[in-house]
Design an enzyme around this catalytic site. Structure first.
Site, PDB file in Angstrom:
ATOM      1  N   ASP A 101      37.447  -8.871  -0.939  1.00  0.00           N
ATOM      2  CA  ASP A 101      37.225  -8.756  -2.381  1.00  0.00           C
ATOM      3  C   ASP A 101      38.333  -7.906  -3.020  1.00  0.00           C
ATOM      4  OD1 ASP A 101      34.838 -10.057  -1.934  1.00  0.00           O
ATOM      5  OD2 ASP A 101      33.665  -8.210  -1.849  1.00  0.00           O
ATOM      6  N   VAL A 102      38.478  -8.032  -4.329  1.00  0.00           N
ATOM      7  CA  VAL A 102      39.519  -7.269  -5.047  1.00  0.00           C
ATOM      8  C   VAL A 102      39.393  -5.777  -4.778  1.00  0.00           C
ATOM      9  CG1 VAL A 102      40.272  -6.564  -7.348  1.00  0.00           C
ATOM     10  CG2 VAL A 102      39.881  -8.947  -6.873  1.00  0.00           C
TER      11      VAL A 102
END
Ligand code: URA
Length: 234
Positions: A101-102
């Site tokens: 994920d970011v």
């Protein structure tokens, strides 16, 4: 390989621009101008475009210490892409082997070798991924023991009809855990903790199978894998 493909693999030209360059007599093979895009070239041919010699890049294998705020995706959205942190020619061809994920940090393997990537991500291989997890609230005592057991047996994630595969949870401190997964569902770590009523505030991947994030790499830094690391998945 066809000459137009060779040019598109070794320069910024697309195949159709490569054909135009050939038509303009800019491309030479072994010192002779070649205009036919279907001409076959191999490693023994000296190919040049506008006098500059061209060489195919082989398969590349990279470990990146992904910082928060970089995206493991093919298309640019709000955030810089993982491959933009890698200073290699044609870095856009390096695909992440499993995404983070970011806001997740840590180990991302990147390669242009699709078969090697598949060996790591194929569910059949059950490759272990290790995550360091920080929780918003303490998870201790009997609740921690129940969480360890629930993760070992598998939890049903929101929107799924099959429980997760057995995962190994170790509480290192009240709000810090180590979790080993053998699969990679979307947002899996965060959703597993959500399933037991906990919120993940920070997540870091420290290893994938036998490859551990190099402690010498600061967030945003990368290095090529050693031959031994590449071969570990062969
Ligand atoms: N699980 C998550 O929830 N996020 C990641 O980035 C990786 C695993």
């Amino acid at each position: 390989m066809r000459l137009d493909k060779f040019l598109s693999d070794t320069t910024d030209l697309t195949r159709s621009l490569a054909k135009k360059a050939m038509h303009r007599e800019e491309v030479m093979v072994d010192g002779v101008v070649v205009k036919n895009p279907a001409t076959q070239v191999g490693p023994d041919n000296a190919v040049s475009w506008l006098g500059q010699s061209l060489a195919l890049v082989g398969m590349r294998y990279v470990m990146l210490h992904k910082p928060a705020g970089a995206e493991c995706s093919a298309r640019r959205g709000l955030y810089p892409l993982a491959h933009e942190l890698i200073d290699l020619p044609k870095a856009e061809r390096l695909n992440p082997v499993g995404r983070l994920d970011v806001d997740t940090t840590g180990l991302v393997l990147m390669t242009d070798d699709g078969q090697w990537s598949h060996r790591i991500t194929s569910p059949k291989r059950r490759c272990e991924k290790v995550y360091e997890v920080t929780l918003a609230e303490p998870l201790e005592g009997e609740a921690a023991r129940r969480a360890v057991e629930a993760f070992r047996e598998g939890v049903l994630l929101d929107g799924e009809d099959q429980p997760t595969k057995p995962a190994e949870l170790e509480m290192r401190e009240a709000q810090r855990a180590r979790l080993v997964l053998i699969e990679g569902k979307y947002h899996q770590v965060k959703r597993m903790f959500a399933a037991i009523g906990h919120h993940v505030t920070a997540l870091h991947r420290s290893s994938i199978g036998p490859i551990t994030l190099d402690a010498a790499l600061a967030p945003g830094e990368w290095r090529e894998l050693t031959q031994q690391e590449v071969d570990a998945f062969r």
